[in-house]
Motif scaffolding. Structure first.
Motif, PDB file in Angstrom:
ATOM      1  N   ASP A 139       0.838  -1.194   0.000  1.00 51.94           N
ATOM      2  CA  ASP A 139       0.000   0.000   0.000  1.00 51.94           C
ATOM      3  C   ASP A 139       0.877   1.249   0.000  1.00 51.94           C
ATOM      4  O   ASP A 139       0.672   2.180  -0.773  1.00 51.94           O
ATOM      5  CB  ASP A 139      -0.909  -0.025   1.237  1.00 51.94           C
ATOM      6  CG  ASP A 139      -1.783   1.205   1.324  1.00 51.94           C
ATOM      7  OD1 ASP A 139      -2.699   1.318   0.500  1.00 51.94           O
ATOM      8  OD2 ASP A 139      -1.516   2.063   2.191  1.00 51.94           O
TER       9      ASP A 139
ATOM     10  N   LYS B 178      -5.023   4.824 -11.911  1.00 47.28           N
ATOM     11  CA  LYS B 178      -5.494   3.829 -10.953  1.00 47.28           C
ATOM     12  C   LYS B 178      -4.291   3.113 -10.332  1.00 47.28           C
ATOM     13  O   LYS B 178      -3.364   2.751 -11.074  1.00 47.28           O
ATOM     14  CB  LYS B 178      -6.355   2.813 -11.724  1.00 47.28           C
ATOM     15  CG  LYS B 178      -7.422   2.170 -10.884  1.00 47.28           C
ATOM     16  CD  LYS B 178      -8.284   1.253 -11.751  1.00 47.28           C
ATOM     17  CE  LYS B 178      -8.557  -0.006 -10.981  1.00 47.28           C
ATOM     18  NZ  LYS B 178      -8.588  -1.197 -11.758  1.00 47.28           N
ATOM     19  N   PRO B 179      -4.279   2.962  -9.024  1.00 47.46           N
ATOM     20  CA  PRO B 179      -3.112   2.274  -8.436  1.00 47.46           C
ATOM     21  C   PRO B 179      -3.044   0.811  -8.892  1.00 47.46           C
ATOM     22  O   PRO B 179      -4.075   0.141  -8.973  1.00 47.46           O
ATOM     23  CB  PRO B 179      -3.365   2.353  -6.941  1.00 47.46           C
ATOM     24  CG  PRO B 179      -4.811   2.627  -6.798  1.00 47.46           C
ATOM     25  CD  PRO B 179      -5.250   3.352  -8.008  1.00 47.46           C
TER      26      PRO B 179
ATOM     27  N   ARG C 110       2.989   8.589  -6.375  1.00 52.84           N
ATOM     28  CA  ARG C 110       2.156   7.920  -7.390  1.00 52.84           C
ATOM     29  C   ARG C 110       1.374   8.968  -8.202  1.00 52.84           C
ATOM     30  O   ARG C 110       0.797   9.879  -7.615  1.00 52.84           O
ATOM     31  CB  ARG C 110       1.168   6.977  -6.691  1.00 52.84           C
ATOM     32  CG  ARG C 110       0.233   6.257  -7.647  1.00 52.84           C
ATOM     33  CD  ARG C 110      -0.613   5.246  -6.918  1.00 52.84           C
ATOM     34  NE  ARG C 110      -1.699   5.848  -6.118  1.00 52.84           N
ATOM     35  CZ  ARG C 110      -2.838   6.313  -6.625  1.00 52.84           C
ATOM     36  NH1 ARG C 110      -3.042   6.280  -7.924  1.00 52.84           N
ATOM     37  NH2 ARG C 110      -3.755   6.816  -5.821  1.00 52.84           N
TER      38      ARG C 110
ATOM     39  N   LYS D 278      -1.484  10.768  -9.492  1.00 48.06           N
ATOM     40  CA  LYS D 278      -2.813  10.713  -8.887  1.00 48.06           C
ATOM     41  C   LYS D 278      -3.909  10.444  -9.918  1.00 48.06           C
ATOM     42  O   LYS D 278      -5.015  10.033  -9.579  1.00 48.06           O
ATOM     43  CB  LYS D 278      -3.114  12.026  -8.148  1.00 48.06           C
ATOM     44  CG  LYS D 278      -2.279  12.215  -6.899  1.00 48.06           C
ATOM     45  CD  LYS D 278      -2.560  11.137  -5.840  1.00 48.06           C
ATOM     46  CE  LYS D 278      -1.598  11.280  -4.678  1.00 48.06           C
ATOM     47  NZ  LYS D 278      -0.918  10.053  -4.293  1.00 48.06           N
TER      48      LYS D 278
ATOM     49  N   TYR E 223       2.703   1.432  -3.562  1.00 50.67           N
ATOM     50  CA  TYR E 223       1.987   1.551  -4.836  1.00 50.67           C
ATOM     51  C   TYR E 223       0.645   2.250  -4.754  1.00 50.67           C
ATOM     52  O   TYR E 223       0.114   2.679  -5.758  1.00 50.67           O
ATOM     53  CB  TYR E 223       1.769   0.159  -5.445  1.00 50.67           C
ATOM     54  CG  TYR E 223       3.066  -0.543  -5.759  1.00 50.67           C
ATOM     55  CD1 TYR E 223       3.882  -0.096  -6.798  1.00 50.67           C
ATOM     56  CD2 TYR E 223       3.486  -1.634  -5.003  1.00 50.67           C
ATOM     57  CE1 TYR E 223       5.083  -0.728  -7.078  1.00 50.67           C
ATOM     58  CE2 TYR E 223       4.673  -2.264  -5.280  1.00 50.67           C
ATOM     59  CZ  TYR E 223       5.480  -1.813  -6.305  1.00 50.67           C
ATOM     60  OH  TYR E 223       6.656  -2.435  -6.571  1.00 50.67           O
ATOM     61  N   VAL E 224       0.063   2.349  -3.566  1.00 56.16           N
ATOM     62  CA  VAL E 224      -1.272   2.953  -3.496  1.00 56.16           C
ATOM     63  C   VAL E 224      -1.222   4.316  -2.810  1.00 56.16           C
ATOM     64  O   VAL E 224      -1.565   5.336  -3.392  1.00 56.16           O
ATOM     65  CB  VAL E 224      -2.260   2.002  -2.753  1.00 56.16           C
ATOM     66  CG1 VAL E 224      -3.658   2.607  -2.724  1.00 56.16           C
ATOM     67  CG2 VAL E 224      -2.288   0.633  -3.426  1.00 56.16           C
TER      68      VAL E 224
END
Lengths: 211, 601
Positions: free
Chosen positions: A136, A150-151, A145, A147, A139-140
């Motif tokens: 998490d 989609k993760p 990341r 924005k 990668y999420v």
């Protein structure tokens, strides 16, 4: 080697490519030498660099030893049975498990070299956190990341990360251990030199003390 | 805790960090935990950092930093309890209180914790509710006790409905049994005449008293077996104006409870020993270090000390002898096995974490607050009193040439009469097993988990003596139906829990040894694991700082030696490259789980 990645039917591995046979002269030179295979699992290659710190002693060693698979030779699989397997890094994904199995099956003696192989090392810090949380964070919820996308947790054509990081000896039997992060070239030389010359391996404490 | 309450507690003690643990115990008892606010207040009062206070709190398992329920229950998880219905009692406790282990019930009424041996192995399963012991429990008894507490009764009211005076012997014997099965010439046979004997001792020179003790060949009964006379002699000659006598009543070795019974039935004899020590070495300060598990003895012991002060057996110019000043304070432990080590105990007496010191210097040279200090076991001091009463000849007539006198053993497990026995050194294992009514004995754990595991069949002729079975006072008998591997695993778990963590071989090695034993229990071990256990055990034993690590692998090593068939039956041949202990499924399931949780679609 197929195992956990059997679904990759369209992938060509380097070991599937046609091989150029070595010339007779080189083959003859290698004939009586002790074969060593080297591998880096989840680590930083620092131990392999320490291997190079044996400096000119490497040349003496190479009179008795030949390196088959290694990151230096860029051969991916062990081409023939080896006496010694030099294992750097811990086991952090399913590919590491396969490779270590391959080493255990094809080497007489396996050596855990350095902190990661010996006890998991820095990568094992993630063992304090659940894998879900780790992924998490990476990668999420990662601040870097993009924005607008989609993760995605990487899951196609990359090895799956294991539940936790294992030291090599929790996966297969390891015969010798050279601690250190990385171990000194002196310590690596001492162990290899003992093995190559048929002496009992004796790594003096003085080579493992840094205080 | 309200500032006014904390201040009134602080006012009861000298302003000295050495009293920190006593004070923390009081705060714990008042609030059910030690809040950050109390930590801050104590730090300011003692001019130390809040972290200093916290590091002390975090070392002792009876001290909590998180709020607990109104009633705290500690369940003694010991191998003996597990042989006597521990699982059913724990299940009943969880059911009745509505909380699992390490939890507080939703109604805030109960918190439930496990603890190691609480010195009641002859009457287990046993628990402490608000530090009051409840013994020989059954699920039905648990149900009724918890129901009474729910109805508003306290643990004190349930166990002591007649309101017996807490300072009386009756109060203690009403709570726990003393179970003295056999008393001999040294302990419990007749009450010692403290005043008369101390008077006689004072009529001789300290050197005479010490040389008498040396001649008696008395050795420390805590376990190490150091010559008591020599220890006292070194302390007497050590430099330092102030000297200290500490009685080690931190009886933490699982299966041992003889010090509890000595302090219950013959406390004057123990204190007399301390007085003789004080006279011999010129000590003015005495500490009785009482494990918190024995808190129910506290008032009783304080009362005896107070009576002795009234009789001028403690205090200034004892028995009118000018300059013979000595007093004793009771220092409470707070739950730490390692404090049985004399240097860890001294650290704890100074109000700190019980981390063993690096020796030398030994406590007799530099001990409590840097002063020459004698630390002796409860039973050692009790011996001294009797030697002074009956003389060296009498003492030497007991036991063997190299192990004089008698010793107390705490007997539990598969025996018909568990309890306390006074045995003469020189007796064989067979004789002891017969005496205690051992039933189908297979293995005997002598001196607790840190001692020796012997085979009733192979070792029956071995002799209790300092040269052979130097028993420290615990004897647990296991019959042929008992799962020896599970017992060894339990012991290793104990050492893992109790390691102070200061040195790597002990902190890490014991965890690794526990994992190895678990492999055998789970049937996942291979031949190589035995070799690894043996080599790792050697490292732990030779590399650890104190007695915990130097003894913790013994039960594994000895069971491998004495019962190799148990290990063999659990060992399989390694096939294929992946170790039997490595679970590929477990290694791979984490990623699948994480993927499902983070990417549900």
């Amino acid at each position: 080697m197929s195992g956990h990645h059997a679904n990759q039917a369209n992938v060509i591995f380097s070991h599937d490519l046609p091989k150029t046979a070595l010339d007779d002269e080189t083959l003859k030179l290698r004939e009586d030498k002790i074969k060593v295979a080297m591998i880096g699992l989840c680590g930083c290659w620092g131990c392999t660099l320490s291997f190079l710190d044996m400096d000119e002693r490497l040349l003496t060693l190479l009179e008795k030893v030949t390196i088959t698979r290694s990151s230096i030779t860029d051969v991916k699989l062990i081409p023939e049975r080896c006496t010694i397997g030099f294992v750097e890094g811990g086991v952090a994904n399913d590919h590491d498990i396969e490779v270590l199995e391959h080493y255990r099956e094809n080497c007489d003696i396996l050596i855990s070299v350095g902190a990661c192989a010996v006890w998991g090392g820095v990568p094992a810090m993630r063992n304090q956190v659940s894998l879900t949380e780790c992924l998490d964070e990476a990668y999420v919820s990662s601040v870097t990341r993009p924005k607008d996308q989609k993760p995605v947790i990487p899951h196609i054509e990359v090895p799956s990360i294991t539940t936790k990081v294992y030291p090599a000896h929790e996966v297969v039997k390891m015969d010798y251990f050279i601690p250190g992060c990385p171990p000194d070239g002196d310590a690596i030389f001492k162990v290899l030199d003992d093995l190559v010359n048929g002496r009992e391996v004796d790594l003096p404490t003085s080579m493992n003390r840094y205080d | 805790m309200k500032d006014s309450i904390l201040r009134s507690i602080l006012a009861e003690y000298p302003k000295d960090r050495a009293y920190l643990i006593d004070i923390l115990v009081r705060v714990q008892e008042g609030d059910g935990h030690i809040s950050d606010q109390s930590v801050q207040a104590l730090a300011e009062y003692f001019c130390i950092s809040p972290l200093d206070v916290k590091e002390t709190i975090s070392f002792y398992h009876f001290l909590h930093q998180q709020p607990t329920g109104k009633h705290i229950i500690y369940v003694a998880d010991t191998v003996i309890a597990r042989m006597n219905g521990y699982d059913a009692v724990l299940a009943a406790l969880e059911q009745e209180t509505g909380c699992a282990l390490e939890e507080t019930s939703a109604d805030g009424l109960f918190s439930l914790f496990e603890t190691a041996c609480i010195g009641l192995s002859d009457q287990e399963p046993a628990i402490l509710i608000d530090m009051i012991p409840f013994t020989q429990l059954t699920p039905a008894k648990v149900k009724s006790v918890i129901a009474e507490i729910r109805n508003g009764k306290t643990a004190e009211q349930i166990t002591n409905p007649q309101g017996i005076d807490k300072t009386s012997l009756g109060y203690i014997e009403n709570l726990v049994k003393s179970n003295i099965q056999e008393c001999g010439p040294v302990f419990f046979s007749n009450k010692i005449k403290t005043e008369q004997i101390l008077g006689e001792v004072c009529s001789r020179s300290p050197d005479d008293v010490i040389s008498e003790l040396t001649n008696s060949q008395l050795r420390g009964r805590g376990g190490a077996g150091f010559m008591t006379g020599l220890k006292w002699d070194i302390c007497r000659r050590a430099e330092g104006e102030e000297k200290v006598i500490i009685c080690n009543a931190d009886e933490g070795e699982p299966g041992t409870f003889k010090d509890r019974v000595l302090l219950t039935k013959a406390p004057e004899q123990v204190i007399l020993g301390m007085l003789i020590a004080s006279y011999s070495v010129g000590a003015t300060e005495g500490i009785l270090y009482l494990r918190y598990e024995y808190n129910y003895l506290h008032c009783y012991l304080e009362n005896i000390l107070s009576d002795m002060r009234t009789q001028n057996l403690l205090g200034k110019n004892i028995l009118g002898k000018k300059g013979f000043d000595f007093d004793i304070r009771v220092h409470l432990g707070a739950g730490a096995y390692i404090c049985g080590d004399e240097s860890a105990l001294i650290e704890s007496c100074e109000g700190k974490r019980g981390t063993p010191r690096v020796k030398p210097p030994f406590p007799v040279q530099k001990g409590y607050k840097g002063k020459p200090t004698i630390v002796n076991n409860v039973e050692t001091f009790a011996n001294v009193g009797r030697i002074s009463e009956k003389g060296v000849k009498f003492y030497l007539s007991l036991g063997t040439a190299n192990s004089s006198g008698t010793r107390l053993i705490s007997v539990s497990g598969d025996v018909r009469q568990p309890g306390i026995y006074e045995i003469e050194w020189g007796i064989t294992l067979d004789e002891v097993l017969e005496k205690v009514g051992a039933v189908d004995p297979k293995a005997v754990q002598i001196s607790g988990p840190s001692g020796e595991c012997v085979s009733a069949k192979l070792d029956g002729k071995r002799v209790f003596s300092y040269q052979d079975l130097s028993c420290n006072g615990s004897l647990m008998v296991f019959n042929s139906q008992r799962d020896i591997l599970d017992i060894v695993r339990h012991y290793m778990q104990f050492f893992v829990n109790e390691s102070c963590g200061i040195c790597v071989p002990c902190r890490v090695g014991n965890v690794e040894l526990l994992k190895k034993i678990q492999l055998f229990v789970d049937g996942k071990a291979v031949e190589n694991d035995i070799e690894e256990i043996i080599s790792w055990s050697k490292i732990v034993r030779s590399g650890s700082r104190c007695g915990l690590g130097t003894t913790s692998p013994k039960s594994i090593m000895q069971t491998i030696d004495r019962f190799p068939e148990i290990y063999r039956s659990k060992t399989a041949k390694q096939e294929g490259p992946l170790l039997r202990s490595f679970s590929l499924d477990e290694a791979l399931e984490g990623y699948e789980k994480a993927k499902r949780e983070l990417m549900p679609n």
